[in-house]
Design an enzyme around this catalytic site. Structure first.
Site, mmCIF file in Angstrom:
data_model
loop_
_atom_site.group_PDB
_atom_site.id
_atom_site.type_symbol
_atom_site.label_atom_id
_atom_site.label_comp_id
_atom_site.label_asym_id
_atom_site.label_seq_id
_atom_site.Cartn_x
_atom_site.Cartn_y
_atom_site.Cartn_z
ATOM 1 C CE LYS A 10 5.626 17.683 49.287
ATOM 2 N NZ LYS A 10 5.712 17.514 47.880
ATOM 3 C CG ASP A 137 9.825 18.778 50.082
ATOM 4 O OD1 ASP A 137 10.367 19.883 49.316
ATOM 5 O OD2 ASP A 137 9.282 17.826 49.466
HETATM 6 O O1 C5P Z 1 16.502 16.793 50.706
HETATM 7 P P1 C5P Z 1 15.949 15.261 50.815
HETATM 8 O O2 C5P Z 1 16.412 14.113 51.372
HETATM 9 O O3 C5P Z 1 14.484 15.394 50.676
HETATM 10 O O4 C5P Z 1 16.250 14.768 49.067
HETATM 11 C C1 C5P Z 1 16.021 13.432 48.551
HETATM 12 C C2 C5P Z 1 16.878 13.311 47.076
HETATM 13 O O5 C5P Z 1 16.181 14.089 46.236
HETATM 14 C C3 C5P Z 1 18.021 13.876 47.182
HETATM 15 O O6 C5P Z 1 19.154 13.026 47.664
HETATM 16 C C4 C5P Z 1 18.538 14.408 45.798
HETATM 17 O O7 C5P Z 1 18.385 13.100 45.177
HETATM 18 C C5 C5P Z 1 17.136 14.686 45.499
HETATM 19 N N1 C5P Z 1 16.597 16.147 45.557
HETATM 20 C C6 C5P Z 1 17.522 17.098 44.583
HETATM 21 N N2 C5P Z 1 17.194 18.395 44.504
HETATM 22 C C7 C5P Z 1 16.531 18.833 45.635
HETATM 23 C C8 C5P Z 1 15.692 18.206 46.380
HETATM 24 C C9 C5P Z 1 16.010 16.663 46.383
HETATM 25 O O8 C5P Z 1 18.243 16.514 43.677
HETATM 26 N N3 C5P Z 1 16.316 20.203 45.575
#
Ligand code: C5P
Length: 290
Positions: A10, A137
């Site tokens: 992506k 994502d």
């Molecule tokens: O959801 P994921 O594990 O991919 O997110 C990784 C990190 O990115 C989260 O721990 C958070 O710190 C940050 N994040 C965020 N807001 C989002 C997606 C991710 O703050 N919408």
């Protein structure tokens, strides 16, 4: 039972951060697109127990810490399925920690494969909900194509597909930590934002130049030492007739949009002399579910 599917990378056409939410995550507004650069994911399920992931990359976890394994565990839990030994093999073509959703697309692909393999007939929405448990994502990556993505990543709206184009991707040899970049963002102090509404209108009009001109990623504002390589790639792409350039996700990869194949090839060849990880891709369409 064994199934293999491609997991398309992506890219972000835009990335905007609206606010920090009570749960610590950020409320996002993004236009996302899948491209032809893909991992090849094979899932084998036989009677037994345990789960393993083989990717050929020694630094990626081979156990339940791997997002592909997390996806399988979440699917089995959702379906109440037990008694299978699951082996996931990933032929990695998408660079890792690159802003290209490498882990998320593999996780989404495992969910699609298991849904088919076990005849679970889960709707796309249900797979997206399971996907959100394993990463922000992942919901987008279930179907891919061209989508407007909001919230943490769970509010998805299909957009008019990107007009036919060529996308050059270049990853400089640096690391951008996603949580560190989020920490640097002060939502009320963001100086420039992408014209997300304008991008959506340009997509409706089939106006590739209009999309490319409006691309932006607010993380570009808070780059420090990473900024030099990102700017260098953007400048080189623009010199080679890119219609627009933007950093994807939390970086450090940069994408350049080209309407002319020869220009894209020229940019790719030029960048490849300086940066090892360069890819010449095209957009891919939303996966159709039967
Ligand atoms: O959801 P994921 O594990 O991919 O997110 C990784 C990190 O990115 C989260 O721990 C958070 O710190 C940050 N994040 C965020 N807001 C989002 C997606 C991710 O703050 N919408």
């Amino acid at each position: 039972m064994t199934e293999t599917e491609l997991a398309y990378a992506k890219v972000n056409i835009s990335l905007d951060i609206v606010s920090k939410m009570a749960d610590g995550y950020h409320y996002m507004k993004m236009v996302m697109q899948t491209v032809s650069l893909a991992d090849e994911v094979t899932v084998e399920c036989v009677p037994g127990e345990g789960i393993s992931v083989e990717s050929g990359l020694p630094f990626l976890p081979r156990d339940k810490r791997n997002i592909a394994a997390k996806a399988a565990i979440a699917f089995f839990k959702n379906q109440g399925i037990t008694g299978y030994k699951t082996k996931i093999n990933i032929k990695k073509n998408i660079p890792v920690c690159a802003g290209l959703g490498g882990g998320s697309v593999d996780g989404a692909c495992v969910l699609r494969i298991l849904n088919k393999m076990f005849g679970a007939k889960l709707e796309v929405k249900e797979l997206e909900e399971i996907g959100l448990e394993i990463g922000s994502d992942v919901p987008f990556c279930i179907e891919g194509g061209t989508k407007f993505v909001e919230g943490r990543g769970e509010i998805l709206t299909n957009l008019m597909p990107m007009p036919k184009c060529h996308i050059v991707i270049c990853k400089p040899p640096i690391n951008c930590s996603t949580p560190v970049l989020f920490n640097r963002i002060k939502c009320d102090k963001i100086r420039s934002r992408p014209d997300t509404a304008g991008i959506i209108v340009a997509l409706e009009q089939g106006d590739l130049g209009g999309v490319a001109r409006r691309m932006y990623n607010v993380f570009e504002d808070v780059l420090t030492k990473e900024s030099r390589a990102v700017m260098d790639i953007k400048n080189r792409m623009q010199d080679k007739a890119a219609l627009g350039t933007v950093m994807t996700g939390s970086g450090p990869s940069v994408i350049g949009i080209f309407d002319d194949e020869a220009d894209a090839l020229c940019a790719f060849e030029h960048l490849r002399k300086r940066y090892k990880e360069c890819y010449l891709t095209q957009t891919t369409e939303r996966l159709e579910y039967s």
